[in-house]
Structures are given as C-alpha cells and as structure tokens.
Design a protein around this motif. Structure first.
Motif, PDB file in Angstrom:
ATOM      1  N   SER A   1       0.825  -1.208   0.000  1.00 11.97           N
ATOM      2  CA  SER A   1       0.000   0.000   0.000  1.00 11.97           C
ATOM      3  C   SER A   1       0.859   1.259   0.000  1.00 11.97           C
ATOM      4  O   SER A   1       0.535   2.245  -0.651  1.00 11.97           O
ATOM      5  CB  SER A   1      -0.930   0.012   1.220  1.00 11.97           C
ATOM      6  N   MET A   2       1.960   1.222   0.724  1.00 11.21           N
ATOM      7  CA  MET A   2       2.840   2.386   0.842  1.00 11.21           C
ATOM      8  C   MET A   2       3.653   2.653  -0.426  1.00 11.21           C
ATOM      9  O   MET A   2       4.213   3.736  -0.574  1.00 11.21           O
ATOM     10  CB  MET A   2       3.802   2.177   2.018  1.00 11.21           C
ATOM     11  N   ALA A   3       3.685   1.705  -1.356  1.00 12.00           N
ATOM     12  CA  ALA A   3       4.505   1.862  -2.565  1.00 12.00           C
ATOM     13  C   ALA A   3       4.125   3.086  -3.387  1.00 12.00           C
ATOM     14  O   ALA A   3       4.959   3.649  -4.095  1.00 12.00           O
ATOM     15  CB  ALA A   3       4.421   0.601  -3.427  1.00 12.00           C
ATOM     16  N   SER A   4       2.887   3.537  -3.286  1.00  9.49           N
ATOM     17  CA  SER A   4       2.457   4.678  -4.094  1.00  9.49           C
ATOM     18  C   SER A   4       2.722   6.034  -3.431  1.00  9.49           C
ATOM     19  O   SER A   4       2.471   7.076  -4.034  1.00  9.49           O
ATOM     20  CB  SER A   4       0.969   4.561  -4.442  1.00  9.49           C
TER      21      SER A   4
ATOM     22  N   ASP B   1      -9.718   6.153  -3.274  1.00  9.55           N
ATOM     23  CA  ASP B   1      -9.373   4.740  -3.388  1.00  9.55           C
ATOM     24  C   ASP B   1     -10.622   4.022  -3.879  1.00  9.55           C
ATOM     25  O   ASP B   1     -11.636   3.993  -3.192  1.00  9.55           O
ATOM     26  CB  ASP B   1      -8.926   4.198  -2.031  1.00  9.55           C
ATOM     27  N   ILE B   2     -10.558   3.475  -5.092  1.00  5.03           N
ATOM     28  CA  ILE B   2     -11.702   2.768  -5.671  1.00  5.03           C
ATOM     29  C   ILE B   2     -11.652   1.308  -5.234  1.00  5.03           C
ATOM     30  O   ILE B   2     -10.632   0.648  -5.389  1.00  5.03           O
ATOM     31  CB  ILE B   2     -11.678   2.828  -7.212  1.00  5.03           C
ATOM     32  N   GLY B   3     -12.764   0.797  -4.728  1.00 11.69           N
ATOM     33  CA  GLY B   3     -12.818  -0.596  -4.285  1.00 11.69           C
ATOM     34  C   GLY B   3     -11.924  -0.824  -3.095  1.00 11.69           C
ATOM     35  O   GLY B   3     -11.139  -1.765  -3.061  1.00 11.69           O
ATOM     36  N   SER B   4     -12.055   0.016  -2.107  1.00  7.69           N
ATOM     37  CA  SER B   4     -11.147   0.017  -0.958  1.00  7.69           C
ATOM     38  C   SER B   4     -11.183  -1.271  -0.139  1.00  7.69           C
ATOM     39  O   SER B   4     -10.202  -1.608   0.514  1.00  7.69           O
ATOM     40  CB  SER B   4     -11.451   1.228  -0.075  1.00  7.69           C
TER      41      SER B   4
ATOM     42  N   ALA C   1     -10.858  -3.838   2.330  1.00 13.19           N
ATOM     43  CA  ALA C   1     -10.403  -3.881   3.725  1.00 13.19           C
ATOM     44  C   ALA C   1      -9.563  -2.657   4.080  1.00 13.19           C
ATOM     45  O   ALA C   1      -8.985  -2.597   5.160  1.00 13.19           O
ATOM     46  CB  ALA C   1      -9.610  -5.158   3.964  1.00 13.19           C
ATOM     47  N   GLY C   2      -9.473  -1.688   3.158  1.00 15.04           N
ATOM     48  CA  GLY C   2      -8.730  -0.461   3.442  1.00 15.04           C
ATOM     49  C   GLY C   2      -7.344  -0.401   2.844  1.00 15.04           C
ATOM     50  O   GLY C   2      -6.566   0.500   3.155  1.00 15.04           O
ATOM     51  N   PHE C   3      -7.039  -1.346   1.958  1.00 13.65           N
ATOM     52  CA  PHE C   3      -5.746  -1.325   1.269  1.00 13.65           C
ATOM     53  C   PHE C   3      -5.943  -0.852  -0.156  1.00 13.65           C
ATOM     54  O   PHE C   3      -6.740  -1.440  -0.875  1.00 13.65           O
ATOM     55  CB  PHE C   3      -5.123  -2.730   1.252  1.00 13.65           C
ATOM     56  N   PRO C   4      -5.321   0.212  -0.579  1.00 11.87           N
ATOM     57  CA  PRO C   4      -4.314   0.987   0.135  1.00 11.87           C
ATOM     58  C   PRO C   4      -4.853   2.219   0.869  1.00 11.87           C
ATOM     59  O   PRO C   4      -4.126   2.884   1.579  1.00 11.87           O
ATOM     60  CB  PRO C   4      -3.384   1.437  -0.990  1.00 11.87           C
ATOM     61  N   GLY C   5      -6.146   2.559   0.709  1.00  7.95           N
ATOM     62  CA  GLY C   5      -6.680   3.833   1.172  1.00  7.95           C
ATOM     63  C   GLY C   5      -6.450   4.191   2.626  1.00  7.95           C
ATOM     64  O   GLY C   5      -5.979   5.284   2.930  1.00  7.95           O
ATOM     65  N   ILE C   6      -6.780   3.289   3.546  1.00  6.58           N
ATOM     66  CA  ILE C   6      -6.609   3.608   4.967  1.00  6.58           C
ATOM     67  C   ILE C   6      -5.129   3.738   5.312  1.00  6.58           C
ATOM     68  O   ILE C   6      -4.723   4.650   6.036  1.00  6.58           O
ATOM     69  CB  ILE C   6      -7.323   2.576   5.864  1.00  6.58           C
ATOM     70  N   VAL C   7      -4.311   2.859   4.764  1.00 12.38           N
ATOM     71  CA  VAL C   7      -2.868   2.920   5.018  1.00 12.38           C
ATOM     72  C   VAL C   7      -2.310   4.264   4.534  1.00 12.38           C
ATOM     73  O   VAL C   7      -1.552   4.932   5.245  1.00 12.38           O
ATOM     74  CB  VAL C   7      -2.145   1.736   4.339  1.00 12.38           C
ATOM     75  N   LEU C   8      -2.710   4.676   3.344  1.00 19.16           N
ATOM     76  CA  LEU C   8      -2.226   5.954   2.800  1.00 19.16           C
ATOM     77  C   LEU C   8      -2.751   7.144   3.608  1.00 19.16           C
ATOM     78  O   LEU C   8      -2.032   8.123   3.813  1.00 19.16           O
ATOM     79  CB  LEU C   8      -2.626   6.089   1.329  1.00 19.16           C
ATOM     80  N   ALA C   9      -3.996   7.055   4.081  1.00 12.25           N
ATOM     81  CA  ALA C   9      -4.562   8.140   4.896  1.00 12.25           C
ATOM     82  C   ALA C   9      -3.779   8.293   6.203  1.00 12.25           C
ATOM     83  O   ALA C   9      -3.561   9.413   6.675  1.00 12.25           O
ATOM     84  CB  ALA C   9      -6.039   7.883   5.171  1.00 12.25           C
TER      85      ALA C   9
ATOM     86  N   ARG D   1     -12.962  15.526  -9.355  1.00  7.26           N
ATOM     87  CA  ARG D   1     -12.678  16.223  -8.088  1.00  7.26           C
ATOM     88  C   ARG D   1     -11.360  15.814  -7.435  1.00  7.26           C
ATOM     89  O   ARG D   1     -10.937  16.438  -6.477  1.00  7.26           O
ATOM     90  CB  ARG D   1     -13.798  15.949  -7.078  1.00  7.26           C
ATOM     91  N   PHE D   2     -10.722  14.750  -7.932  1.00 10.83           N
ATOM     92  CA  PHE D   2      -9.575  14.197  -7.222  1.00 10.83           C
ATOM     93  C   PHE D   2      -8.252  14.449  -7.938  1.00 10.83           C
ATOM     94  O   PHE D   2      -8.178  14.435  -9.161  1.00 10.83           O
ATOM     95  CB  PHE D   2      -9.769  12.691  -7.007  1.00 10.83           C
ATOM     96  N   ASP D   3      -7.203  14.648  -7.129  1.00 10.00           N
ATOM     97  CA  ASP D   3      -5.838  14.813  -7.651  1.00 10.00           C
ATOM     98  C   ASP D   3      -5.222  13.451  -7.948  1.00 10.00           C
ATOM     99  O   ASP D   3      -4.397  13.326  -8.848  1.00 10.00           O
ATOM    100  CB  ASP D   3      -4.964  15.531  -6.603  1.00 10.00           C
ATOM    101  N   VAL D   4      -5.615  12.460  -7.161  1.00 11.21           N
ATOM    102  CA  VAL D   4      -5.072  11.105  -7.299  1.00 11.21           C
ATOM    103  C   VAL D   4      -6.201  10.101  -7.098  1.00 11.21           C
ATOM    104  O   VAL D   4      -7.051  10.286  -6.223  1.00 11.21           O
ATOM    105  CB  VAL D   4      -3.973  10.829  -6.238  1.00 11.21           C
ATOM    106  N   VAL D   5      -6.215   9.056  -7.927  1.00 14.89           N
ATOM    107  CA  VAL D   5      -7.109   7.921  -7.730  1.00 14.89           C
ATOM    108  C   VAL D   5      -6.231   6.680  -7.677  1.00 14.89           C
ATOM    109  O   VAL D   5      -5.410   6.460  -8.569  1.00 14.89           O
ATOM    110  CB  VAL D   5      -8.154   7.801  -8.863  1.00 14.89           C
ATOM    111  N   VAL D   6      -6.394   5.893  -6.609  1.00 15.89           N
ATOM    112  CA  VAL D   6      -5.632   4.651  -6.466  1.00 15.89           C
ATOM    113  C   VAL D   6      -6.597   3.467  -6.502  1.00 15.89           C
ATOM    114  O   VAL D   6      -7.775   3.601  -6.157  1.00 15.89           O
ATOM    115  CB  VAL D   6      -4.799   4.612  -5.161  1.00 15.89           C
ATOM    116  N   ALA D   7      -6.086   2.321  -6.924  1.00 14.74           N
ATOM    117  CA  ALA D   7      -6.874   1.085  -6.918  1.00 14.74           C
ATOM    118  C   ALA D   7      -5.904  -0.084  -6.836  1.00 14.74           C
ATOM    119  O   ALA D   7      -4.883  -0.102  -7.516  1.00 14.74           O
ATOM    120  CB  ALA D   7      -7.720   0.978  -8.160  1.00 14.74           C
ATOM    121  N   ARG D   8      -6.251  -1.045  -6.001  1.00 20.21           N
ATOM    122  CA  ARG D   8      -5.398  -2.225  -5.811  1.00 20.21           C
ATOM    123  C   ARG D   8      -6.251  -3.471  -5.985  1.00 20.21           C
ATOM    124  O   ARG D   8      -7.288  -3.612  -5.341  1.00 20.21           O
ATOM    125  CB  ARG D   8      -4.796  -2.182  -4.404  1.00 20.21           C
ATOM    126  N   ALA D   9      -5.816  -4.345  -6.888  1.00 16.84           N
ATOM    127  CA  ALA D   9      -6.481  -5.633  -7.128  1.00 16.84           C
ATOM    128  C   ALA D   9      -7.964  -5.456  -7.429  1.00 16.84           C
ATOM    129  O   ALA D   9      -8.810  -6.123  -6.847  1.00 16.84           O
ATOM    130  CB  ALA D   9      -6.282  -6.566  -5.926  1.00 16.84           C
TER     131      ALA D   9
END
Length: 187
Positions: free
Chosen positions: A11-14, A26-29, A31-39, A91-99
């Motif tokens: 999650s921290m790689a980004s 974070d799309i399709g968050s 269990a919170g990876f990566p969104g909660i970790v990044l927050a 509205r977003f500067d960054v959109v992340v998605a994992r798996a």
C-alpha cells in the motif's frame, strides 16, 4: 512465506506518487488497502474510500472512526455511479486502486473521477505490461496520457504501479452504466 505485513508495505509503494495531492480516492477500498494505510501515512491528504459492497463500506466507516482518521471518509457507491455524480466527478488529484480490475476497465472507473492534471495509480501484478498495452485506447478515449510502469519495490511481491496522468476532460458519456465497463472494456 506470505506475510500480512506485505499488504501494508505494498500500500505504501504509491506514497511518492501522491506527494502534493490534496484529495485522493481509493476505488474498491475493500479492507482499506491501500486507502486507509495511505490516509494514515499522509494526514494532509483527504481520502475518499469508495466501496460498492455495503458490508465492506460499513467496515471501512467503522475503521475510519475507530482509527480517528479525520482525513478519510468511506462511501458506499459503485465507481461508475461516483464517476457520474457531480460531487465526485473530476474532483480528485489522485485515484488509487489495488487488485480491482483489468487496466482498461480501471481506466474507465478512475479517469472520470480525476481532475485534469490528476494521476491514476493502479497496483498491478506480473501481467501489467500486457494490460498497459490494452489500456492505451481506453486512456486516449477517457482523457489520459500514455501510462508508465514503475516497479513497486516491495520485497516478496512482483507488483508494478501502473500510473497515468489525466491530460484532458473525460467525455460526458463515460463512465458507462454499472457493469458495462467490465463486460465491454473500451480497449
């Protein structure tokens, strides 16, 4: 052997690629990876955690509250719906998605949420180069520039970060209605 800590490291790689962002999604968050970790790692960035499954969205709301994260909110909504909603669209500067989905599908989920100048970061596995080629047309159609592939640098995982900048507006007809991007990808 696989360790649950790899989810956190992955999650921290980004982190270097969200530097300077004010709002991230974070799309399709799940269990919170990566969104909660990044927050947790970037308290100055406001994170919106999108989750289509009600039970998972409820978990995310509880996790945000229990962790006392003032820079994160969980929302029960599909990415396709969020991409059409004026409170989320562009509205977003960054959109992340994992798996979450194949790159062409992910482009249709993410690009409508990004402002022009924003960046999509997708965590991908070993097939990332093939997916990147397939995503080329989707990115062109949706206002994105050519994607670049960056090794995630997490020992024990062969992940790649698929990163694409948004250089133009996404046409109003995208994203298509729920389920269509996955059934009929643009690429």
């Amino acid at each position: 052997a696989y360790s649950p800590l790899l989810n956190f490291a992955d999650s921290m790689a980004s982190l270097p690629y969200i530097e300077g962002a004010g709002k991230a999604c974070d799309i399709g968050s799940g269990a919170g990876f990566p969104g909660i970790v990044l927050a947790i790692a970037r308290p100055g960035v406001m994170f919106t955690l999108l989750e289509a499954q009600k039970k998972r969205a409820g978990f995310l709301c509880d996790a945000v509250r229990e962790l006392g994260l003032e820079n994160a909110e969980a929302v029960h909504i599909r990415a396709e719906e969020a991409g059409r909603d004026p409170s989320y669209r562009e509205r977003f500067d960054v959109v992340v998605a994992r798996a979450l989905a194949a790159a062409p599908v992910l482009c249709e989920y993410a690009m409508p949420l990004l402002r022009v100048g924003g960046r999509m970061i997708a965590y991908k596995g070993a097939l990332a180069k093939n997916e990147a080629q397939g995503a080329h047309r989707a990115l062109q159609t949706l206002g994105g520039a050519e994607a670049r592939m960056v090794p995630a640098e997490v020992p024990g995982l062969g992940h790649t970060l698929f990163i694409a900048e948004k250089t133009g507006k996404t046409p109003d007809k995208y994203p298509r209605r729920a389920g269509v991007p996955k059934k009929k990808p643009i690429a």
